[in-house]
Design a protein around this motif. Structure first.
Motif, PDB file in Angstrom:
ATOM      1  N   LYS A 176       0.812  -1.225   0.000  1.00 22.16           N
ATOM      2  CA  LYS A 176       0.000   0.000   0.000  1.00 22.16           C
ATOM      3  C   LYS A 176       0.846   1.277   0.000  1.00 22.16           C
ATOM      4  O   LYS A 176       0.410   2.300  -0.503  1.00 22.16           O
ATOM      5  CB  LYS A 176      -0.987  -0.002   1.167  1.00 22.16           C
ATOM      6  CG  LYS A 176      -0.355   0.067   2.545  1.00 22.16           C
ATOM      7  CD  LYS A 176      -1.437  -0.004   3.610  1.00 22.16           C
ATOM      8  CE  LYS A 176      -0.821   0.032   5.000  1.00 22.16           C
ATOM      9  NZ  LYS A 176      -1.837  -0.146   6.046  1.00 22.16           N
ATOM     10  N   GLU A 177       2.072   1.211   0.526  1.00 21.39           N
ATOM     11  CA  GLU A 177       2.927   2.414   0.551  1.00 21.39           C
ATOM     12  C   GLU A 177       3.650   2.622  -0.771  1.00 21.39           C
ATOM     13  O   GLU A 177       3.933   3.750  -1.166  1.00 21.39           O
ATOM     14  CB  GLU A 177       3.964   2.300   1.674  1.00 21.39           C
ATOM     15  CG  GLU A 177       3.391   2.039   3.062  1.00 21.39           C
ATOM     16  CD  GLU A 177       2.453   3.143   3.541  1.00 21.39           C
ATOM     17  OE1 GLU A 177       2.569   4.290   3.040  1.00 21.39           O
ATOM     18  OE2 GLU A 177       1.590   2.850   4.387  1.00 21.39           O
ATOM     19  N   THR A 178       3.968   1.535  -1.463  1.00 18.90           N
ATOM     20  CA  THR A 178       4.830   1.625  -2.647  1.00 18.90           C
ATOM     21  C   THR A 178       4.079   1.439  -3.957  1.00 18.90           C
ATOM     22  O   THR A 178       4.596   1.748  -5.028  1.00 18.90           O
ATOM     23  CB  THR A 178       5.913   0.530  -2.589  1.00 18.90           C
ATOM     24  OG1 THR A 178       5.264  -0.755  -2.539  1.00 18.90           O
ATOM     25  CG2 THR A 178       6.789   0.681  -1.363  1.00 18.90           C
ATOM     26  N   GLY A 179       2.813   0.919  -3.893  1.00 20.89           N
ATOM     27  CA  GLY A 179       2.125   0.524  -5.111  1.00 20.89           C
ATOM     28  C   GLY A 179       2.691  -0.782  -5.608  1.00 20.89           C
ATOM     29  O   GLY A 179       3.687  -1.279  -5.067  1.00 20.89           O
ATOM     30  N   PRO A 180       2.130  -1.410  -6.591  1.00 20.82           N
ATOM     31  CA  PRO A 180       0.904  -1.009  -7.305  1.00 20.82           C
ATOM     32  C   PRO A 180      -0.354  -1.273  -6.479  1.00 20.82           C
ATOM     33  O   PRO A 180      -0.262  -1.669  -5.326  1.00 20.82           O
ATOM     34  CB  PRO A 180       0.940  -1.918  -8.536  1.00 20.82           C
ATOM     35  CG  PRO A 180       1.595  -3.174  -8.019  1.00 20.82           C
ATOM     36  CD  PRO A 180       2.640  -2.714  -7.044  1.00 20.82           C
TER      37      PRO A 180
END
Length: 227
Positions: free
Chosen positions: A165-169
């Motif tokens: 959730k912090e880095t994606g996707p």
């Protein structure tokens, strides 16, 4: 702007329709299925395809090599391929369950892991599940391996959305109801679905392009009938 899109299960049904919807919009598509013929016969410059088996570990390197050499990055991954066994639970074998889970669960996790390093921060991984995998939905005899695998993949996607959730996707699931495909005929012989493969593909296409602006780690139930 054209995007780089990977789709599995493209030799027939929804996957076949998706490839051409995206290609006609000008996007670059890597179409993956055990039988690459139906797609490779159509001579679109922006469609690439080669035979790919989710159950064959060696095939995943072909995907990462292709991305490295041709694209460098991926915008959208659509995990659409599915395997089904329709027989009473007491008659199913270890091999039946293994075959279904290898494609519907292990294949999804392995391909996602393979593509992950190339996915952009705002990339979107869309996994196709089934209403049979939704808790509290109508369950049908004969589909124990299939529906339970479709439930497993929903939980997998929820976990991936949390981990990244912090880095994606972004990761989402579409749990489809009945769509008029060859797989539906295997599950419910003779049943006529109210939705065509092309109609559902148009919905999935739009969701893949825009849904991650509004959803992450979510399961959307896309069904207008029972089954």
């Amino acid at each position: 702007m054209s995007k780089n899109i990977i789709i599995t299960g493209t030799s027939r049904g929804i996957g076949f329709e998706l490839v051409h919807l995206f290609a006609n919009q000008g996007h670059n598509v890597l179409a993956l299925s055990r039988n690459a013929k139906p797609v490779s016969n159509l001579h679109f410059d922006n469609i690439s395809s080669f035979p790919f088996d989710l159950c064959n570990q060696d095939d995943y390197k072909k995907v990462s090599d292709f991305i490295n050499e041709e694209w460098k990055q991926v915008d959208i991954l659509i995990n659409n391929a599915g395997a089904i066994v329709n027989k009473p639970f007491a008659e199913t074998t270890f091999q039946d369950f293994r075959k279904v889970y290898q494609t519907n669960v292990f294949g999804v996790s392995e391909l996602t892991r393979t593509v992950l390093p190339f996915l952009k921060k705002d990339g979107h991984v869309v996994t196709i599940s089934s209403m049979g995998g939704i808790q509290g939905s109508m369950k049908f005899p004969g589909l124990s391996a299939y529906s339970s695998s479709k439930g497993a993949v929903i939980t997998l996607v929820e976990l991936l959305a949390e981990e990244f959730k912090e880095t994606g996707p972004q990761f989402n699931v579409l749990a489809l109801g009945a769509v008029q495909t060859e797989m539906l005929e295997e599950a419910f012989p003779g049943y006529k679905a109210p939705t065509t493969a092309k109609e559902m593909a148009e919905y999935i296409q739009n969701f893949a392009l825009t849904g991650n602006k509004y959803y992450n780690g979510k399961v959307l139930q896309v069904s207008n009938s029972t089954p």
